[in-house]
Design a protein around this motif. Structure first.
Motif, PDB file in Angstrom:
ATOM      1  N   LEU A  43       0.854  -1.196   0.000  1.00  0.00           N
ATOM      2  CA  LEU A  43       0.000   0.000   0.000  1.00  0.00           C
ATOM      3  C   LEU A  43       0.886   1.241   0.000  1.00  0.00           C
ATOM      4  CD1 LEU A  43      -2.630  -1.110   2.670  1.00  0.00           C
ATOM      5  CD2 LEU A  43      -3.119  -0.689   0.274  1.00  0.00           C
ATOM      6  N   GLN A 196       0.185  -2.826  13.162  1.00  0.00           N
ATOM      7  CA  GLN A 196      -0.885  -2.676  12.166  1.00  0.00           C
ATOM      8  C   GLN A 196      -0.517  -1.576  11.178  1.00  0.00           C
ATOM      9  OE1 GLN A 196      -4.873  -3.338  13.356  1.00  0.00           O
ATOM     10  NE2 GLN A 196      -4.016  -5.224  14.113  1.00  0.00           N
TER      11      GLN A 196
ATOM     12  N   ASN B  25      -6.707  -0.253   2.406  1.00  0.00           N
ATOM     13  CA  ASN B  25      -6.012   0.591   3.366  1.00  0.00           C
ATOM     14  C   ASN B  25      -7.034   1.264   4.273  1.00  0.00           C
ATOM     15  OD1 ASN B  25      -4.390   2.455   4.665  1.00  0.00           O
ATOM     16  ND2 ASN B  25      -4.434   3.868   2.945  1.00  0.00           N
ATOM     17  N   SER B  68      -8.434  -6.608  11.790  1.00  0.00           N
ATOM     18  CA  SER B  68      -7.177  -5.863  11.820  1.00  0.00           C
ATOM     19  C   SER B  68      -7.259  -4.652  10.902  1.00  0.00           C
ATOM     20  CB  SER B  68      -6.031  -6.756  11.375  1.00  0.00           C
ATOM     21  OG  SER B  68      -6.111  -6.948   9.992  1.00  0.00           O
ATOM     22  N   ALA B  69      -6.319  -3.725  11.086  1.00  0.00           N
ATOM     23  CA  ALA B  69      -6.183  -2.610  10.146  1.00  0.00           C
ATOM     24  C   ALA B  69      -5.806  -3.194   8.786  1.00  0.00           C
ATOM     25  CB  ALA B  69      -5.106  -1.655  10.623  1.00  0.00           C
ATOM     26  N   ASN B  70      -6.092  -2.473   7.731  1.00  0.00           N
ATOM     27  CA  ASN B  70      -5.780  -2.902   6.371  1.00  0.00           C
ATOM     28  C   ASN B  70      -6.326  -4.297   6.075  1.00  0.00           C
ATOM     29  OD1 ASN B  70      -4.286  -0.479   6.201  1.00  0.00           O
ATOM     30  ND2 ASN B  70      -2.525  -1.502   7.083  1.00  0.00           N
TER      31      ASN B  70
END
Lengths: 247, 106
Positions: A43, A196, B25, B68-70
């Motif tokens: 990303l 994270q 994201n 979770s993030a992402n």
């Protein structure tokens, strides 16, 4: 005969391969790193690709104006931190990017964990993925390297531990439930599941130092650069894994 | 930052099972945490995700905290006709994002 064997063993031991944190990670975490469509570090890499050709600063220049495509920087990350003749001291890849920003683009330096810096350093680091790390250890770098090695063995903090206490002496054993890695800086910026998010080498170093209840080094401090220099030299022979994924 | 990594095969045979992978994201703030000053951090997660293939839904998902993030999703569908695969997700702040991929049937 025994003496010969012993000599052979002694001779062979420095050549024992270092163990990347990748080898200690779980199958799932390794799969995440190996697949570019599942590795969240990409990303930031994609963001870096967008930023690469965007002009910024008073000079109105983009990275692409000087460097063309990012792959012209192939293998560069594998030899950083490197000597900077103008400053007469070693600088990290992040500092190198900041030097470019300040002197060529006419814009401000960024902290290592700024999202733009993470994106750019991930993109530049990716160009060296799979390249063996070779950081120069002679000439003017030698005293800085010795400094890094000394700091690595320096006990500090309320727990009175040095980096070497865990990452040399007890690597492979467990701290709580986690395997202690050898502490090679071969995959930064790195996506940590615990964070994270993507983080710089300085973030990792800060976590370790806070962990032993020591005063963390500032990201641009001579100590942080010396430790990064020593660790990259110590990781020599491993390949760059940027953007790596770790638990 | 890139909004998402979308992985859809560019070409497929008719009737073939194709795998679609999406990595979005997003902070996925669960709403149970507090900041350094002790104030509650409001929940901000993607709460719904829709994937449609030529305007027909192939996956519709509701997300909840504790992801979770992402977030990463992998699922499959059957390649029928050439066209577009559209991904839409909405988060708690009301932000709707759309990504598009095209697939060509041989």
């Amino acid at each position: 005969m025994i003496r010969l064997l012993l000599a052979a063993l002694l001779f062979a031991s420095p050549a024992l391969a270092q163990r990347s944190g990748y080898d200690d990670a779980s199958v799932q975490t390794r799969a995440m790193q190996d697949d570019d469509s599942a590795n969240p570090g990409f990303l930031w890499v994609r963001h870096g690709e967008e930023l690469w050709s965007q002009p910024t600063g008073t000079a109105g220049k983009s990275c692409a104006n000087c460097h063309n495509a990012p792959d012209t920087l192939r293998n560069v990350a594998a030899r950083y931190p490197a000597w900077d003749a103008t400053l007469a001291r070693p600088i990290t890849l992040v500092q190198r990017i900041n030097r470019c920003r300040e002197s060529h683009q006419g814009t401000t330096a960024l902290a290592p964990d700024n999202d733009i810096m993470l994106a750019l350093s991930a993109l530049v680091g990716l160009q060296s993925r799979g390249t063996k790390i070779v950081v120069a250890n002679d000439g003017p770098l030698a005293p800085f390297l010795a400094d890094g090695a000394r700091l690595f063995r320096q006990r500090q903090g309320q727990l009175n531990l040095s980096c070497a206490n865990c990452h040399d002496d007890r690597a492979g054993q467990r701290l709580g439930g986690s395997i202690i890695p050898e502490g090679h800086a071969n995959g930064y910026p790195q996506y940590r599941l615990e964070w994270q998010g993507l983080g710089s080498f300085n973030r990792r170093l800060r976590s370790c130092l806070i962990g032993v209840r020591a005063e963390p080094y500032g990201p641009a401090s001579a100590e942080a650069v010396a430790i990064e220099l020593y660790l990259m030299q110590r990781a020599g022979g491993l390949t760059v894994e940027t953007p790596s994924v770790r638990p | 930052m890139a909004r998402a990594l979308i992985n859809v095969p560019k070409i497929a045979r008719k009737g073939e099972l194709v795998e679609i992978r999406v990595l979005i994201n997003h902070v996925m703030e669960p709403g149970h945490r507090r900041d350094a000053m002790g104030a509650a951090i409001p929940r901000d997660i993607i709460h719904s995700f829709v994937c449609s293939y030529n305007d027909e839904d192939v996956l519709r998902a509701d997300f909840f905290p504790a992801m979770s993030a992402n977030p990463y999703l992998a699922f499959s569908t059957i390649a029928r006709d050439s066209g577009s695969i559209v991904f839409t997700w909405t988060d708690d702040q009301g932000v709707v994002q759309t990504e598009r991929a095209t697939i060509t049937i041989l």
